[in-house]
Design a protein around this motif. Structure first.
Motif, PDB file in Angstrom:
ATOM      1  N   GLU A 113       0.822  -1.212   0.000  1.00 20.90           N
ATOM      2  CA  GLU A 113       0.000   0.000   0.000  1.00 20.90           C
ATOM      3  C   GLU A 113       0.862   1.271   0.000  1.00 20.90           C
ATOM      4  OE1 GLU A 113      -3.716  -0.776   2.660  1.00 20.90           O
ATOM      5  OE2 GLU A 113      -2.397   0.660   3.681  1.00 20.90           O
ATOM      6  N   GLN A 114       1.939   1.247   0.791  1.00 20.10           N
ATOM      7  CA  GLN A 114       2.809   2.425   0.919  1.00 20.10           C
ATOM      8  C   GLN A 114       3.949   2.415  -0.092  1.00 20.10           C
ATOM      9  OE1 GLN A 114       4.018   3.121   5.110  1.00 20.10           O
ATOM     10  NE2 GLN A 114       2.209   2.004   5.768  1.00 20.10           N
ATOM     11  N   GLU A 115       3.930   1.413  -0.986  1.00 12.82           N
ATOM     12  CA  GLU A 115       4.988   1.263  -1.980  1.00 12.82           C
ATOM     13  C   GLU A 115       6.360   1.271  -1.333  1.00 12.82           C
ATOM     14  OE1 GLU A 115       4.139   4.285  -4.899  1.00 12.82           O
ATOM     15  OE2 GLU A 115       2.517   3.079  -5.759  1.00 12.82           O
ATOM     16  N   ARG A 116       6.453   0.516  -0.217  1.00 13.95           N
ATOM     17  CA  ARG A 116       7.712   0.392   0.510  1.00 13.95           C
ATOM     18  C   ARG A 116       8.176  -1.062   0.476  1.00 13.95           C
ATOM     19  NH1 ARG A 116      10.742   3.104   3.974  1.00 13.95           N
ATOM     20  NH2 ARG A 116      10.166   2.021   5.881  1.00 13.95           N
ATOM     21  N   ALA A 117       9.474  -1.242   0.676  1.00 12.78           N
ATOM     22  CA  ALA A 117      10.001  -2.592   0.904  1.00 12.78           C
ATOM     23  C   ALA A 117      10.704  -2.548   2.251  1.00 12.78           C
ATOM     24  CB  ALA A 117      10.968  -2.973  -0.195  1.00 12.78           C
ATOM     25  N   VAL A 118      10.304  -3.429   3.140  1.00 17.17           N
ATOM     26  CA  VAL A 118      10.825  -3.407   4.512  1.00 17.17           C
ATOM     27  C   VAL A 118      11.578  -4.704   4.783  1.00 17.17           C
ATOM     28  CG1 VAL A 118      10.204  -3.003   6.922  1.00 17.17           C
ATOM     29  CG2 VAL A 118       8.708  -2.193   5.112  1.00 17.17           C
ATOM     30  N   ASP A 119      12.748  -4.592   5.406  1.00 14.79           N
ATOM     31  CA  ASP A 119      13.494  -5.773   5.820  1.00 14.79           C
ATOM     32  C   ASP A 119      12.835  -6.379   7.061  1.00 14.79           C
ATOM     33  OD1 ASP A 119      15.255  -5.332   3.793  1.00 14.79           O
ATOM     34  OD2 ASP A 119      16.964  -4.817   5.061  1.00 14.79           O
ATOM     35  N   VAL A 120      12.817  -7.682   7.115  1.00 11.69           N
ATOM     36  CA  VAL A 120      12.103  -8.381   8.173  1.00 11.69           C
ATOM     37  C   VAL A 120      12.964  -9.512   8.751  1.00 11.69           C
ATOM     38  CG1 VAL A 120      10.233 -10.076   8.430  1.00 11.69           C
ATOM     39  CG2 VAL A 120       9.753  -7.865   7.382  1.00 11.69           C
ATOM     40  N   LEU A 121      12.923  -9.648  10.080  1.00 13.49           N
ATOM     41  CA  LEU A 121      13.489 -10.819  10.745  1.00 13.49           C
ATOM     42  C   LEU A 121      12.338 -11.563  11.426  1.00 13.49           C
ATOM     43  CD1 LEU A 121      16.623  -9.329  12.592  1.00 13.49           C
ATOM     44  CD2 LEU A 121      16.459 -10.149  10.235  1.00 13.49           C
ATOM     45  N   ILE A 122      12.458 -12.866  11.517  1.00 13.22           N
ATOM     46  CA  ILE A 122      11.460 -13.658  12.227  1.00 13.22           C
ATOM     47  C   ILE A 122      11.969 -13.884  13.650  1.00 13.22           C
ATOM     48  CG2 ILE A 122      10.138 -15.813  12.275  1.00 13.22           C
ATOM     49  CD1 ILE A 122       9.692 -13.904   9.765  1.00 13.22           C
ATOM     50  N   GLN A 123      11.146 -13.439  14.626  1.00 12.74           N
ATOM     51  CA  GLN A 123      11.532 -13.615  16.032  1.00 12.74           C
ATOM     52  C   GLN A 123      11.167 -15.016  16.491  1.00 12.74           C
ATOM     53  OE1 GLN A 123      10.042 -10.664  18.783  1.00 12.74           O
ATOM     54  NE2 GLN A 123      10.764 -11.800  20.581  1.00 12.74           N
TER      55      GLN A 123
END
Ligand SMILES: *Cc1c(COP(=O)(O)O)cnc(C)c1O
Length: 228
Positions: A113-123
């Protein structure tokens, strides 16, 4: 600011020594300075002293602090409610506390929706502490598999919080278990999981020896020794 400079220099020296003991370079370990309860002026001081990456554990506290410090990146390290997903995606560069498929799906929707790419870690709740968030080691595979294919999210690795103990060597098996889980998931799922976020003020050296690529350090940097 003098004590802040001293604390940062001490922490950096300890990171370097631990990395060398683990056969790695200090540059391979990212220092995430944890700023919960630290005000924006002090975060700006820390940035002026060369820190570039900061961590907050609550969206509510980060909301005003993040826009008040420029030129740095921010990690969310605390548990996230789905109703704060939209704001988290807007504020943070890295979300370290994704622990369910449902949360990953909501974050993906908001990122697209925000046209962003976010880095993610799985906790991952490696030590299975009932009061802590995080996927169980068994659940982690499903969360990793799902997150890896969601648009707007770039899966980068795993994160854990070790139990509080008096001797950090006691939690070495927790850090080792996260590294082994990462290796298993990479082999079984073919997912690339280069980052391991593990280690805080009391245990970061052991975590680095066991392969941490990110350490989240608050008190060792920001505690004012004259007040403790
Ligand atoms: C507060 C916090 C840290 C930093 O803890 P310190 O003991 O102050 O270094 C690291 N990770 C998480 C998830 C935290 O909430």
């Amino acid at each position: 600011m003098a004590d802040l400079a001293t604390n940062i220099a001490n922490v950096r020296a300890r990171i370097r020594a631990a990395a060398e003991r683990g056969g790695r370079r200090a540059d391979d370990v990212l220092l995430v300075a944890v700023t919960k309860t630290v005000d924006a002026a002090r975060v700006r001081d820390a940035a002026a002293l060369g820190l570039r990456t900061f961590g907050e554990n609550r969206v509510q506290e980060a909301r005003e602090k993040i826009p008040a410090v420029s030129g740095v990146s921010w990690h969310l390290i605390g548990s996230l409610q789905r109703n704060k997903a939209k704001e988290a995606v807007r504020l943070f560069d890295v979300l370290e506390s994704v622990d369910s498929e449902a949360l990953a799906e909501e974050l993906s929707r908001r990122a697209v929706e925000q046209e962003r790419a976010v880095d993610v870690l799985i906790q991952v709740n490696v030590a299975r502490e009932p009061q802590k968030h995080g996927a169980s080691p068994e659940e982690a595979a499903a969360v990793v598999r799902r997150t890896a294919v969601l648009p707007g999210l770039r899966l980068r690795g795993l994160m854990t919080i070790a139990p509080a103990v008096s001797d950090p060597d006691e939690v070495r098996p927790v850090f080792r278990a996260l590294r082994e889980l990462r290796e298993n998931l990479q082999r079984v799922l073919g997912a690339a999981l280069p980052e391991l976020s593990m280690g805080m003020s009391e245990d970061f050296e052991v975590a680095i020896e066991e392969g941490a690529t990110m350490v989240r350090i608050g008190r060792a940097i920001f505690a004012d020794r004259s007040q403790t």
